[in-house]
Each structure stands twice: as structure tokens, then as C-alpha cells.
Scaffold this active site. Structure first.
Site, PDB file in Angstrom:
ATOM      1  N   ALA A  10      53.756  39.797  34.797  1.00  0.00           N
ATOM      2  CA  ALA A  10      52.759  40.781  33.834  1.00  0.00           C
ATOM      3  C   ALA A  10      53.405  42.284  34.168  1.00  0.00           C
ATOM      4  O   ALA A  10      54.262  42.391  34.877  1.00  0.00           O
ATOM      5  CB  ALA A  10      51.372  40.743  34.386  1.00  0.00           C
ATOM      6  N   ASN A  13      58.252  32.803  36.025  1.00  0.00           N
ATOM      7  CA  ASN A  13      57.014  33.053  35.294  1.00  0.00           C
ATOM      8  C   ASN A  13      56.812  31.562  34.881  1.00  0.00           C
ATOM      9  O   ASN A  13      57.597  31.008  34.422  1.00  0.00           O
ATOM     10  CB  ASN A  13      57.276  33.965  34.439  1.00  0.00           C
ATOM     11  CG  ASN A  13      55.719  34.672  33.955  1.00  0.00           C
ATOM     12  OD1 ASN A  13      55.158  35.372  34.396  1.00  0.00           O
ATOM     13  ND2 ASN A  13      55.267  34.183  32.616  1.00  0.00           N
ATOM     14  N   ASN A  67      44.793  40.804  43.778  1.00  0.00           N
ATOM     15  CA  ASN A  67      43.311  41.252  44.343  1.00  0.00           C
ATOM     16  C   ASN A  67      42.767  40.123  44.851  1.00  0.00           C
ATOM     17  O   ASN A  67      41.625  39.915  44.527  1.00  0.00           O
ATOM     18  CB  ASN A  67      42.752  41.962  43.457  1.00  0.00           C
ATOM     19  CG  ASN A  67      42.925  43.595  43.544  1.00  0.00           C
ATOM     20  OD1 ASN A  67      43.257  44.106  44.512  1.00  0.00           O
ATOM     21  ND2 ASN A  67      42.864  44.234  42.252  1.00  0.00           N
ATOM     22  N   SER A 119      48.031  49.155  45.774  1.00  0.00           N
ATOM     23  CA  SER A 119      47.170  50.051  44.929  1.00  0.00           C
ATOM     24  C   SER A 119      47.967  50.858  44.451  1.00  0.00           C
ATOM     25  O   SER A 119      48.877  51.317  45.025  1.00  0.00           O
ATOM     26  CB  SER A 119      45.939  50.614  45.691  1.00  0.00           C
ATOM     27  OG  SER A 119      45.399  51.731  44.976  1.00  0.00           O
ATOM     28  N   GLY A 120      47.587  51.712  43.137  1.00  0.00           N
ATOM     29  CA  GLY A 120      48.379  52.551  42.171  1.00  0.00           C
ATOM     30  C   GLY A 120      48.623  52.417  40.865  1.00  0.00           C
ATOM     31  O   GLY A 120      49.247  52.948  40.102  1.00  0.00           O
ATOM     32  N   LYS A 176      42.031  46.620  51.139  1.00  0.00           N
ATOM     33  CA  LYS A 176      42.335  46.622  49.679  1.00  0.00           C
ATOM     34  C   LYS A 176      40.756  46.644  49.130  1.00  0.00           C
ATOM     35  O   LYS A 176      40.427  47.465  48.046  1.00  0.00           O
ATOM     36  CB  LYS A 176      43.065  45.608  49.040  1.00  0.00           C
ATOM     37  CG  LYS A 176      43.456  46.027  47.380  1.00  0.00           C
ATOM     38  CD  LYS A 176      43.810  47.364  47.317  1.00  0.00           C
ATOM     39  CE  LYS A 176      44.149  47.413  45.786  1.00  0.00           C
ATOM     40  NZ  LYS A 176      43.449  46.856  44.845  1.00  0.00           N
ATOM     41  N   HIS A 231      39.130  49.795  49.575  1.00  0.00           N
ATOM     42  CA  HIS A 231      39.645  50.833  48.874  1.00  0.00           C
ATOM     43  C   HIS A 231      38.989  50.741  47.308  1.00  0.00           C
ATOM     44  O   HIS A 231      38.581  51.847  46.927  1.00  0.00           O
ATOM     45  CB  HIS A 231      41.063  50.791  48.884  1.00  0.00           C
ATOM     46  CG  HIS A 231      41.967  51.224  47.813  1.00  0.00           C
ATOM     47  ND1 HIS A 231      41.554  51.063  46.543  1.00  0.00           N
ATOM     48  CD2 HIS A 231      42.514  52.436  47.788  1.00  0.00           C
ATOM     49  CE1 HIS A 231      42.519  51.778  45.810  1.00  0.00           C
ATOM     50  NE2 HIS A 231      42.953  52.840  46.240  1.00  0.00           N
ATOM     51  N   ASN A 232      38.952  49.480  46.953  1.00  0.00           N
ATOM     52  CA  ASN A 232      38.403  49.365  45.479  1.00  0.00           C
ATOM     53  C   ASN A 232      36.797  49.772  45.418  1.00  0.00           C
ATOM     54  O   ASN A 232      36.338  50.395  44.558  1.00  0.00           O
ATOM     55  CB  ASN A 232      38.713  48.132  44.910  1.00  0.00           C
ATOM     56  CG  ASN A 232      40.168  47.893  44.567  1.00  0.00           C
ATOM     57  OD1 ASN A 232      41.044  48.417  44.964  1.00  0.00           O
ATOM     58  ND2 ASN A 232      40.349  46.913  43.774  1.00  0.00           N
ATOM     59  N   GLU A 270      36.879  53.478  45.345  1.00  0.00           N
ATOM     60  CA  GLU A 270      37.307  53.878  44.015  1.00  0.00           C
ATOM     61  C   GLU A 270      36.115  53.702  43.032  1.00  0.00           C
ATOM     62  O   GLU A 270      35.957  54.645  42.227  1.00  0.00           O
ATOM     63  CB  GLU A 270      38.302  52.939  43.703  1.00  0.00           C
ATOM     64  CG  GLU A 270      38.902  53.124  42.201  1.00  0.00           C
ATOM     65  CD  GLU A 270      40.109  51.913  41.593  1.00  0.00           C
ATOM     66  OE1 GLU A 270      39.883  51.436  40.765  1.00  0.00           O
ATOM     67  OE2 GLU A 270      40.781  51.998  42.767  1.00  0.00           O
ATOM     68  N   LYS A 295      36.499  44.266  37.542  1.00  0.00           N
ATOM     69  CA  LYS A 295      37.177  43.115  37.671  1.00  0.00           C
ATOM     70  C   LYS A 295      36.412  42.564  38.824  1.00  0.00           C
ATOM     71  O   LYS A 295      37.183  41.499  39.361  1.00  0.00           O
ATOM     72  CB  LYS A 295      38.544  43.389  37.911  1.00  0.00           C
ATOM     73  CG  LYS A 295      39.346  43.966  36.537  1.00  0.00           C
ATOM     74  CD  LYS A 295      40.771  43.945  36.911  1.00  0.00           C
ATOM     75  CE  LYS A 295      41.538  44.076  35.492  1.00  0.00           C
ATOM     76  NZ  LYS A 295      42.963  44.190  35.800  1.00  0.00           N
TER      77      LYS A 295
END
Length: 475
Positions: A12, A33, A103, A129-130, A183, A186-187, A190, A260
Site C-alpha cells: 500500500a 504482496n 498500528n 508516524s508521519g 505509538k 502518540h496517536n 494526535e 481508525k
């Protein structure tokens, strides 16, 4: 054919951009994939003329990577990760390293670490992240898992990570699920930052009645001060975009927010850990409320708010809203670090909070100016109970709290919802208050459920029960 330095499963957009980032840093990447045509499309398109090898089967993929194999998974969190691991295992050998860059919920990462260790392999849960841009040109990376695997992959990931000065935004976080936990927090932060910015926008646009261009200018001005951050920057950009008819595109977007789940995970973990993560919780609930669009449309016709009050002095109120945004943002980070401290204690992770702030200074969505101040605070006192007790943040809140309170009052008077601003203020007032009404609450619990209580004139840990009914009857 020479073997690849690293393999990546999942092409993706995030996976593709990470592959190109690896290649830019002179690493050869083997890709796989589950839809083989995706490999062909990538090699013929964005991956062309890069250090990329395409494979069509798991066996071919594993054979194409140098031993010990380093395999990064960029697939949807949950069952898909377990399915890929299961398909990889017959082709792997003891000492191989699997790196989950999705995630994933940290408890799943912990489970996978344990399961793979029993099979002689090593597992890394890597918070990334980013977004797409970060993946391509330098993300913030939060690795955790089997610590003995870190020296074998640290060079690769610190090379591709964002840089602040000479420092890579990639530091070892801790054992097991620590990387994905950080993480997750962090989210959550965010979510809080985005909700705070939206509340500031709402007050500027519909409280003060400023046109979009004027609000854009306010955010651009804020970008040059204490609020300097990636999210403030992109908000100003968004407000400058016009639709084909010349009207602001933001006004054409349906006001029903998606998510999400990582913010929700953070709020749930806070409830289970007993940490008052009030602002992030309100940010999650605000998204839920926004999704009730049909009900809100109906309610707007039958439920009425306050009468329109007198106009506020515009420059002063803009400053008050800036103060509210800055002070509330400090509360959000203070709460997030409280949650990480609790998790570190429970899981014996020994998190380095200064390093976490360093990792977040570049590449990630919540990167902002005052992350350097957070690093300095924890470098000065690694055992700091709360960021609010650090001199820098204590002073910042004291200097902004008057305007913060006026901004919340302004929102109430205008009937404009500001759940994150107001919950952050309530948290601050609760945290700084020595005597809360929980004494009455404990009496109520003891009255109806004999739950007992402690006394202020007795040692902590000694519990008492009162027969409240007989005391009442005796009077």
C-alpha cells in the site's frame, strides 16, 4: 542475483514509500504482496530504477533476503499480521527478525514477541508516524520488542528516520509491546491536538465571525510562535484551499469525523490504568458526536442555545483562544506522559521519556516546538511525576490560564462546544487542588455499599466503615 538487505510485505502507499526511502539510503529491498499484480505495478511505476527486487511467493521472498533475515510487515493491524507471520514461519530460521510497522495493538505485539521467541525468532513492534510523506522522506520511528534484535536493525531504521539536527527520530523504546504502546499514546495525543485546533477554529470562525482568510492568517501567525507545529501548519494550508467555485473547500466537507481506533485504544487503556486522560477521551467522544450528523441536523431545529451576546473585542479574544490552545495542548501531553509512566511501571519497560520526546520532534504528526522543552524537562529529572511540575510548563500555564479561562467562558456564552478546552481546564484545576469532594463520594459509597473509607487523621491504608443509617436514626 545478490540478496536484499531487508524485505517488506505490503505495498500500500505507506509500504511503497518506505521501500523508496530504504532505496534512497542505498539499501536493497525485496518486496512481496499478497496480490502479485501489485508487485508488478510497483516495479513498473514508483519502484522503477530503485534498489528493489519483486517476488511472487513467500518462499521466493524469504530466499531473496540476507540472513539473518529482516522482514518488515506493512499490513493492516489485527488478523492480517498473524496470517502473514504464519505464512512466513515455514521459510524462516532461528535468528530471523520480523518487524511489524503497522498500528498494531500493543498487547498483540507482546503476544507475538513471546510466541516467536519460543520459535527462536525475534519480533519488533515498530511504531511509524508521519503519514505518506514521512514514510517517503523520514518518519518518526518507535521500535520495541526483542532488544537483542535492535543492534542488527538500528542502522537501517535510524538512516531512514527523520532527523532533527544530527539526531535521528528513532530510539529504542523498550521490551515487548513498548514501541507500539508509545505509538498508541502518540496517536491519542494526535487526536487531542486535532480536536483542540478544531475548537480554536470553531471559536474564531463562528464565535468571532471571522472569514476563512482571516482565520488562515491567525493560524499562520500562530505558526511563528509557541504553537509552532505540523498540525498548525497544515491547518493554515487547508484554510487556503478553494474549491472549483472559488469557495473554501473546508466548507464543502461533511462534518462527520472518522477514526481508525488508536485514539479509542488510548482512552480505553487510560480507563483500565486509572489515569485521568480526560482531554484525549473528550477528543474521541467529539468524533463520535460528530458522526450523529442526521440527529444533529434535526436537533439544531428544535434545541436552542443562548441568545446572541455582545461582540467581544476581537484582538483580545484571538489571544485568549491562542492561550487556551497552548495551555490545553500542555495538558494533553502531560496526560499522555502520565499514561506512559503508568504503563512503564506496570510492564517494567523503563521508558526513557526524554528519548520519546526526541523521537517525536521530527517526522511525526504531533511534532511541535515544545517537544524540545519536554525532553529538557525529563533530562533534568527522569523521575518527574508530571510535566506540570516542571518550571517551564508551570510558568507557561500560569501565564496563559487567564486567557484560557476567558476563552472557555466565551465558548459557553456563545453556545459553542469546546469539550477539549474545558476538560483540559477541569483537569488542571483538579490536579492543582489539594481537597477534592471525593471525601463526600467515599461517604456515599460507604453509605449504600459499605465500601469503607480512609480518614485524614489516621495512617493511609487503614479503612473504616460507618453505619450511616443508625447514626441518622440516633439524632
Amino acid at each position: 542475483m545478490s540478496q536484499a538487505d531487508i524485505g517488506l510485505v505490503g505495498l500500500a502507499v505507506m509500504g511503497q514509500n518506505l521501500v523508496l526511502n530504504f532505496s534512497d539510503h542505498r539499501y536493497t529491498v525485496s518486496v512481496y504482496n499478497r496480490s502479485p499484480n501489485k508487485v508488478d505495478e510497483f516495479l513498473a511505476g514508483a519502484g522503477r530504477n530503485h534498489r528493489v527486487t519483486g517476488t511472487k511467493s513467500i518462499a521466493e521472498f524469504c530466499q531473496s533476503i540476507k540472513r539473518p533475515r529482516k522482514i518488515m510487515l506493512m499490513v493492516k493491524a489485527g488478523a492480517a499480521v498473524d496470517d502473514i507471520i504464519t505464512s512466513l514461519l515455514p521459510c524462516l530460521e532461528p535468528g530471523d527478525i520480523i518487524i511489524d510497522g503497522g498500528n498494531s495493538l500493543y498487547t498483540d505485539t507482546q503476544r507475538r514477541c513471546d510466541e516467536l521467541q519460543n520459535k527462536g525468532m525475534r519480533y519488533i513492534g515498530l511504531g511509524v508516524s508521519g503519514g505518506e510523506e514521512g514514510a517517503r522522506h523520514g518518519p518518526s520511528l518507535m521500535p520495541g520488542g526483542h532488544e537483542e534484535a535492535w543492534p542488527q536493525i538500528s542502522g537501517i531504521f535510524q538512516d531512514i528516520a527523520a532527523k532533527v539536527g544530527d539526531a535521528a527520530c528513532c530510539e529504542w523504546i523498550g521490551a515487548g509491546g513498548a514501541g507500539h504502546y508509545v505509538k498508541m499514546v502518540h496517536n491519542g495525543i494526535e487526536y487531542g491536538d486535532m480536536q483542540l485546533i478544531c475548537e480554536a477554529y470553531h471559536l474564531l470562525r463562528f464565535g468571532l465571525g471571522l472569514p476563512v482568510d482571516a482565520v488562515k492568517q491567525v493560524f499562520e501567525d500562530w505558526q511563528h510562535g509557541v504553537l509552532d507545529s505540523y498540525l498548525i501548519e497544515i491547518t493554515a494550508d487547508i484554510l487556503g484551499v478553494r474549491d472549483d467555485d472559488g469557495l473554501p473547500l473546508v466548507d464543502k466537507i461533511l462534518d462527520s469525523a472518522g477514526q481508525k481506533g488508536t485514539g479509542k485504544w488510548t482512552a480505553i487503556d487510560a480507563l483500565e490504568s486509572g489515569i485521568p486522560l480526560t482531554l484525549i477521551g473528550e477528543a474521541v467522544f467529539a468524533r463520535f458526536l460528530s458522526s450523529l450528523k442526521t440527529q444533529r441536523d434535526h436537533a439544531s431545529q428544535v434545541l436552542h442555545g443562548p441568545e446572541k451576546s455582545r461582540q467581544s473585542h476581537e484582538p483580545e479574544m484571538i489571544q485568549y483562544i491562542q492561550d487556551a490552545l497552548y495551555a490545553s495542548k500542555i495538558m494533553s501531553y502531560a496526560q499522555g506522559f502520565m499514561l506512559m509512566q503508568r504503563a512503564s511501571e506496570l510492564n517494567q519497560w523503563k521508558l526513557n521519556y526524554g528519548n520519546i520526546a526526541l523521537v517525536w520532534r521530527g517526522g511525526c504528526i504531533i511534532r511541535s516546538r515544545f517537544l524540545s522543552n519536554i525532553k529538557q524537562a525529563y533530562d533534568a529529572d527522569p523521575h518527574l511525576d508530571n510535566l506540570l511540575l516542571n518550571d517551564f510548563f508551570k510558568t507557561a500555564v500560569e501565564q496563559t490560564q487567564s486567557g484560557w479561562r476567558k476563552a472557555v467562558q466565551f465558548a459557553i456564552e456563545r453556545g459553542i462546544p469546546a469539550p477539549a478546552f474545558s476538560s483540559a481546564l477541569a483537569f488542571y484545576d483538579g490536579y492543582r487542588t489539594s481537597l477534592l469532594p471525593a471525601n463526600l463520594l467515599q461517604a456515599q459509597r460507604d453509605y449504600f455499599g459499605a465500601h469503607t473509607y480512609e480518614r485524614i487523621d489516621k495512617p493511609r491504608g487503614e479503612f473504616f466503615h460507618t453505619d450511616w443509617t443508625s447514626r441518622k436514626s440516633a439524632r
